[in-house]
Write an enzyme that holds these catalytic residues in place. Structure first.
Site, mmCIF file in Angstrom:
data_model
loop_
_atom_site.group_PDB
_atom_site.id
_atom_site.type_symbol
_atom_site.label_atom_id
_atom_site.label_comp_id
_atom_site.label_asym_id
_atom_site.label_seq_id
_atom_site.Cartn_x
_atom_site.Cartn_y
_atom_site.Cartn_z
ATOM 1 N N HIS A 161 -4.730 4.656 3.932
ATOM 2 C CA HIS A 161 -4.912 4.109 3.854
ATOM 3 C C HIS A 161 -6.556 4.486 3.051
ATOM 4 C CE1 HIS A 161 -8.647 1.426 4.525
ATOM 5 N NE2 HIS A 161 -9.279 2.232 4.656
ATOM 6 N N TYR A 203 1.405 4.822 12.741
ATOM 7 C CA TYR A 203 1.094 2.998 12.485
ATOM 8 C C TYR A 203 2.733 2.694 11.772
ATOM 9 C CZ TYR A 203 -1.746 3.559 9.259
ATOM 10 O OH TYR A 203 -2.579 3.940 7.938
ATOM 11 N N ARG A 221 1.051 -0.897 -0.004
ATOM 12 C CA ARG A 221 0.554 -0.310 -0.010
ATOM 13 C C ARG A 221 0.647 0.981 -0.217
ATOM 14 N NH1 ARG A 221 -3.602 0.926 5.470
ATOM 15 N NH2 ARG A 221 -1.663 2.773 5.701
HETATM 16 C C1 LIG Z 1 -17.691 -4.388 8.692
HETATM 17 C C2 LIG Z 1 -16.719 -3.562 8.270
HETATM 18 N N1 LIG Z 1 -16.097 -3.200 9.209
HETATM 19 C C3 LIG Z 1 -15.216 -1.859 9.489
HETATM 20 C C4 LIG Z 1 -15.236 -1.135 8.259
HETATM 21 C C5 LIG Z 1 -14.421 0.330 8.264
HETATM 22 N N2 LIG Z 1 -13.061 0.040 6.948
HETATM 23 C C6 LIG Z 1 -13.192 0.741 6.236
HETATM 24 S S1 LIG Z 1 -11.277 -0.676 5.622
HETATM 25 C C7 LIG Z 1 -11.215 -1.037 6.113
HETATM 26 C C8 LIG Z 1 -10.170 -1.654 6.474
HETATM 27 C C9 LIG Z 1 -10.007 -3.158 5.244
HETATM 28 O O1 LIG Z 1 -8.495 -3.269 5.422
HETATM 29 P P1 LIG Z 1 -7.932 -4.332 4.503
HETATM 30 O O2 LIG Z 1 -9.642 -5.174 4.486
HETATM 31 O O3 LIG Z 1 -6.920 -5.401 5.062
HETATM 32 O O4 LIG Z 1 -8.190 -3.955 3.408
HETATM 33 P P2 LIG Z 1 -7.195 -2.681 2.754
HETATM 34 O O5 LIG Z 1 -7.798 -1.556 2.802
HETATM 35 O O6 LIG Z 1 -5.626 -2.854 3.308
HETATM 36 O O7 LIG Z 1 -6.656 -3.399 1.154
HETATM 37 C C10 LIG Z 1 -12.038 -0.637 7.574
HETATM 38 C C11 LIG Z 1 -11.772 -1.831 9.340
HETATM 39 C C12 LIG Z 1 -16.240 -1.429 7.736
HETATM 40 N N3 LIG Z 1 -15.952 -0.472 5.537
HETATM 41 N N4 LIG Z 1 -16.755 -2.634 7.488
#
Ligand SMILES: Cc1ncc(C[n+]2csc(CCOP(=O)(O)OP(=O)(O)O)c2C)c(N)n1
Length: 334
Positions: free
Chosen positions: A255, A264, A251
């Protein structure tokens, strides 16, 4: 059944035109993604979530699918994937700027909530991992109809902690459905590292528990990604069931445009990831193979810039949804 780590040798066995097509797709996605950040930082776009560092995996995977035939339940980082399948920079900028002509949702959804009927890209919600269930359903429908279309879904490694991931994969395995689930593992779920999500070394280890192949692929290499996906698609079309693919990606941004990763992620870790930037890495591979000259690479970028400039102008000149249309598609078409 074991987790597989196919050997990769970037670009060794594909013809030059295919490699160049991959490179063009990667650069096009990068240029568009960078423009979205500029629009955000200028205060013209509300929110950006980036595919930077995921392009190689997404381009390789998308090129192994049949656009408009296979079913696609993507996640918010899949900008490059949706571009390869046939969405355009204009489509994405119409969505980013919430214009009425946005093909995803008419300017209703948050940016990066992809949905495009002509390409079988299934609209998703914001709760992460729900798309895995949609894809499992689409895979079942394909089977019931007697077609050989596969269903593709993707998510981040953090999202594999959701029950939907387990339910979708288990259902697909029990019924041997043509589902391919790609985990784009960039190491972090916002600020939470993989070590706090799962106690397996790799996400692909989880495939063993469902009784399906788990494949780990270098997601910074579009060729390796293409091969892994080609094999999974062939298996699914033959009726041999689902596959879990874990693409190790990076990444390269925080985020989202609302995040600050400094608390972090060390600056050294960020610099290391940037040194492995998949677009630059693939450019070097193609230059070493004599498939691409430095001049060609500059020309590819310039062409993409011109396309994105045009798309931005068109999107900015496109009307916002009318206030009277506020309730359209909320409870029906009235
Ligand atoms: C059920 C749920 N919990 C929390 C969130 C908030 N949220 C959005 S993206 C994210 C991180 C997801 O990380 P990952 O699956 O590792 O994907 P990345 O963004 O790193 O590609 C979170 C916690 C959400 N959208 N849906």
């Amino acid at each position: 059944m074991a987790v597989m780590r196919p050997e990769t040798s970037p670009g060794s066995d594909l013809d030059a035109e295919l490699l160049l097509t991959m490179y063009r797709h990667m650069v096009r996605a990068r240029v568009l993604d960078e423009r979205m950040w500029v629009l955000n930082r200028q205060g013209r776009a509300p929110f950006v979530i980036s595919c930077q560092g995921h392009e190689a995996a997404q381009v390789g995977m998308a090129m192994a699918l049949r656009p408009g035939y296979d079913w696609i339940a993507p996640y918010y980082r899949d900008l490059a994937l949706t571009l390869v399948l046939g969405m355009t920079p204009r489509d994405h900028l119409l969505a980013l700027l919430a214009r009425a002509a946005d093909p995803n949702s008419g300017g209703r959804q948050m940016p990066a909530h992809y949905g495009y009927r002509p390409l079988n890209i299934i609209t998703g919600g914001s709760p992460v991992a729900t798309q895995v269930l949609h894809a499992a359903g689409a895979a079942l429908a394909s089977r019931v109809r007697g077609e050989d279309a596969v269903a593709y879904t993707s998510l981040g490694e953090g999202s594999t902690s959701e029950g939907d991931f387990h339910e979708g994969l288990n259902f697909a395995a029990v019924h041997q459905l043509p589902l391919i689930c790609v985990v784009e593992n960039n190491g972090f779920a916002i600020s939470v590292p993989w070590s706090k999500q799962g106690h397996t070394k790799d996400v692909a280890d989880r495939a063993l528990g469902y009784g399906m192949p788990g494949v780990i692929v270098d997601g910074l290499d579009p060729v390796a990604s293409y091969h892994a996906m080609t094999e999974a698609v062939a298996r699914a079309r033959r009726g041999e069931g689902p596959t879990l693919i874990e693409a190790k990606v990076a990444r390269l941004t925080p985020h989202s445009s609302d995040d600050d990763d400094r608390p972090y992620k060390t600056r050294e870790a960020v610099a290391e990831e940037k040194a492995q930037d998949c677009v630059l890495r693939f450019r070097r591979v193609l230059e070493q193979r004599g498939v691409l000259s430095p001049g060609d690479a500059e020309e590819v970028r310039a062409q993409c810039m011109r396309e994105v400039d045009r798309a931005q102008e068109e999107a900015e000149n496109s009307p916002l949804p009318s206030p009277e249309s506020l309730h359209l598609h909320v409870y029906g078409d009235q």
